[in-house]
Enzyme design. Structure first.
Site, mmCIF file in Angstrom:
data_model
loop_
_atom_site.group_PDB
_atom_site.id
_atom_site.type_symbol
_atom_site.label_atom_id
_atom_site.label_comp_id
_atom_site.label_asym_id
_atom_site.label_seq_id
_atom_site.Cartn_x
_atom_site.Cartn_y
_atom_site.Cartn_z
ATOM 1 N N CYS A 73 0.790 -1.237 0.000
ATOM 2 C CA CYS A 73 0.000 0.000 0.000
ATOM 3 C C CYS A 73 0.821 1.285 0.000
ATOM 4 O O CYS A 73 0.682 2.103 -0.907
ATOM 5 C CB CYS A 73 -0.918 0.015 1.222
ATOM 6 S SG CYS A 73 -2.063 -1.350 1.245
HETATM 7 N N1 LIG Z 1 -2.364 -5.599 2.066
HETATM 8 C C1 LIG Z 1 -2.851 -4.608 2.754
HETATM 9 O O1 LIG Z 1 -2.414 -4.380 3.892
HETATM 10 C C2 LIG Z 1 -3.955 -3.722 2.207
HETATM 11 C C3 LIG Z 1 -4.571 -2.827 3.084
HETATM 12 C C4 LIG Z 1 -5.595 -2.021 2.612
HETATM 13 C C5 LIG Z 1 -5.961 -2.093 1.266
HETATM 14 N N2 LIG Z 1 -5.337 -2.955 0.422
HETATM 15 C C6 LIG Z 1 -5.796 -2.986 -0.965
HETATM 16 O O2 LIG Z 1 -6.622 -4.132 -1.131
HETATM 17 C C7 LIG Z 1 -6.458 -4.684 -2.438
HETATM 18 C C8 LIG Z 1 -6.024 -6.133 -2.323
HETATM 19 O O3 LIG Z 1 -4.754 -6.175 -1.706
HETATM 20 P P1 LIG Z 1 -4.173 -7.484 -1.037
HETATM 21 O O4 LIG Z 1 -3.008 -7.050 -0.230
HETATM 22 O O5 LIG Z 1 -5.262 -8.244 -0.389
HETATM 23 O O6 LIG Z 1 -3.655 -8.279 -2.331
HETATM 24 P P2 LIG Z 1 -3.145 -9.797 -2.345
HETATM 25 O O7 LIG Z 1 -2.189 -9.867 -3.470
HETATM 26 O O8 LIG Z 1 -2.732 -10.217 -0.996
HETATM 27 O O9 LIG Z 1 -4.447 -10.636 -2.704
HETATM 28 C C9 LIG Z 1 -5.153 -10.463 -3.875
HETATM 29 C C10 LIG Z 1 -5.749 -11.786 -4.303
HETATM 30 O O10 LIG Z 1 -6.538 -11.535 -5.469
HETATM 31 C C11 LIG Z 1 -6.352 -12.626 -6.375
HETATM 32 N N3 LIG Z 1 -6.711 -12.152 -7.716
HETATM 33 C C12 LIG Z 1 -5.982 -11.403 -8.565
HETATM 34 N N4 LIG Z 1 -6.689 -11.129 -9.669
HETATM 35 C C13 LIG Z 1 -7.900 -11.741 -9.526
HETATM 36 C C14 LIG Z 1 -9.055 -11.815 -10.320
HETATM 37 N N5 LIG Z 1 -9.141 -11.193 -11.489
HETATM 38 N N6 LIG Z 1 -10.095 -12.555 -9.854
HETATM 39 C C15 LIG Z 1 -10.033 -13.197 -8.668
HETATM 40 N N7 LIG Z 1 -8.960 -13.137 -7.861
HETATM 41 C C16 LIG Z 1 -7.898 -12.409 -8.286
HETATM 42 C C17 LIG Z 1 -4.904 -13.005 -6.207
HETATM 43 O O11 LIG Z 1 -4.676 -14.347 -6.653
HETATM 44 C C18 LIG Z 1 -4.713 -12.831 -4.698
HETATM 45 O O12 LIG Z 1 -4.966 -14.042 -3.997
HETATM 46 C C19 LIG Z 1 -5.448 -3.792 -3.129
HETATM 47 O O13 LIG Z 1 -6.123 -2.804 -3.849
HETATM 48 C C20 LIG Z 1 -4.692 -3.155 -1.986
HETATM 49 O O14 LIG Z 1 -4.138 -1.908 -2.338
HETATM 50 C C21 LIG Z 1 -4.348 -3.785 0.870
#
Ligand SMILES: NC(=O)c1ccc[n+]([C@@H]2O[C@H](COP(=O)([O-])OP(=O)(O)OC[C@H]3O[C@@H](n4cnc5c(N)ncnc54)[C@H](O)[C@@H]3O)[C@@H](O)[C@H]2O)c1
Length: 419
Positions: free
Chosen positions: A261
């Protein structure tokens, strides 16, 4: 059979959401494109620090199912999109996963469904990227036939005080009715909801929160460099400033920012501001300051090694804590990678120790993992504390037989040099 919730993307955001929903009694399913993630969760194995295997077992016992078949979306009362929003190779916002997930939702959308985008993105994504595809493909209208909202996730991995339930959830609907449906949904999962004027305000609020951290970390990094030049103890400065009970929020300098992030989200804000002809000068200044830090840490390490009889080339440098933040195993965008790269370029032999990170690879080459901390400290010519994981015994580090460069302001003693 209908399902209360389908979560798309079961990563750091999606899995805790699905877990919370199961615990709140919602019938929940997950859809993820990653075969390993799906197989692991189906077998009761978590890949996320904040959700342990026992919790996944509880989810499965509550009926949670996870798969790679997007048709499950057609049975959902609510669909929440939690897919990654990273950067392209040239540093631009990458909405490919959001577009792909939106296409899957659009193909299965039924009247009455609530669709929520939780992925972080620039203002206008829900309204101008997601909504048109859902409406065109389904023939349904947002706010009339189905409901569409944005609710940014604020999860802070490793935070034991604040989780999904007790962190207020910001919600912006495409229409007031959309917001109402989203509030009703999230009220089953979280203690407090905060209704934004619309989706763009909710999207912008998330970017502001993370850009605020980005800019302030850059500020204390620059102040650390300035204090170093003047022989001022920056950690004492930070300690004193933090005693002010108002108007000051503490941030700590370090080797740089990492994770999914903080290094990424400001690019979304900056790209949106550039497109609007209102560039955010502070964000680009912060980026330059942050980008300097890994090299600065490597320079400080090299200076410590360049004592008589201890040349940098061939010296063994032990990196302690290569995750991007304390107490997690996530190495995405971790500043440990550029620190290792700069040290390798100088000929140092870099090894690492991190109980949370089983493997660490930089530029395609594995960084050797040191076996145990006491032995690793005995073998190293220099140790660099990058992340102060709670499991690190600070008295052991302070008694290390080798010099220690402490980038987190946690150690003291004759062998310790602070950033
Ligand atoms: N990690 C954090 O601490 C955090 C905190 C707040 C917000 N976010 C936001 O949340 C969102 C997700 O982040 P994350 O850290 O959970 O990512 P991540 O990479 O941990 O998980 C994302 C998941 O989505 C899956 N994926 C990708 N494309 C896909 C699709 N088309 N259909 C179905 N599944 C799909 C991936 O295989 C993965 O398992 C991002 O926008 C991020 O900026 C993350």
């Amino acid at each position: 059979m209908m399902i209360d919730l389908v979560v798309i993307g079961l990563g750091h955001v999606g899995l805790p959401l699905a877990a919370r929903a199961c615990e709140a009694g919602l019938t929940t399913a997950g859809y993820d494109t990653d075969a390993e993630v799906v197989a692991g969760l189906g077998a009761g194995r978590s890949h996320i620090d904040d959700v342990d295997d026992g919790r996944v077992a509880g989810m499965l016992a509550a009926g949670f199912r996870v798969g790679r078949d997007p048709s499950v979306i057609g049975r959902a009362a609510t669909v929440v999109i939690c897919v990654p929003t990273g950067l392209t190779d040239d540093g631009a916002p990458d909405l490919a996963a959001v577009r792909a997930a939106t296409a899957d939702v659009a193909a299965a959308l039924r009247p009455g469904t609530l669709v929520v985008l939780e992925s972080t993105s620039h203002p206008g994504t829900t309204q101008d990227v997601v909504r048109p595809v859902l409406e065109r493909v389904s023939g349904l209208r947002a706010g009339e036939d189905f409901h569409l909202a944005h609710s940014p996730e604020r999860i802070d991995p490793g935070n034991r005080l604040f989780g999904l339930r007790n962190t207020p959830k910001v919600i912006g609907g495409c229409t007031p009715l959309c917001a109402k449906h989203a509030v009703a949904f999230y009220s089953r999962l979280v203690d407090t909801v905060v209704v934004a004027k619309g989706t763009r305000e909710a999207e912008a609020a998330k970017l502001l929160e993370n850009t605020y951290r980005y800019v302030n970390i850059a500020l204390v990094d620059e102040v650390a460099l300035y204090c170093d030049a003047l022989g001022i103890d920056v950690w004492d400065v930070l300690h004193c400033a933090a005693t002010k009970p108002f108007g000051y929020a503490p941030f700590r300098p370090g080797a740089g920012v990492g994770g999914h992030c903080i290094p990424v989200d400001p690019h979304y804000l900056a790209a949106s501001a550039d497109a609007a002809g209102r560039p955010l000068g502070l964000v680009s200044a912060a980026r330059s300051a942050l980008d300097r830090m890994p090299r600065h840490v490597a320079d400080r390490a090299a200076a410590l090694l360049a004592r008589p009889g201890e040349p940098v080339a061939g010296a063994e440098v032990l990196l302690l804590g290569v995750a991007y933040k304390p107490d997690v195993g996530d190495v995405r965008h971790s500043p440990a990678a550029p620190v290792a790269r700069h040290l390798r370029e100088r000929g140092a032999h870099v090894v690492y120790h991190d109980p949370h990170v089983p493997e660490f690879t930089v530029d395609g080459t594995a960084v050797p993992c040191a076996p145990g901390l006491p032995r690793a400290l005995a073998a190293a010519d220099l140790a660099v504390l990058l992340q102060d994981h709670a499991c690190y015994d600070t008295s052991l580090l302070m008694r290390a037989p080798c010099p220690v460069l402490d980038t987190r302001g946690r150690l003291s003693g004759p062998h310790v040099t602070q950033l």
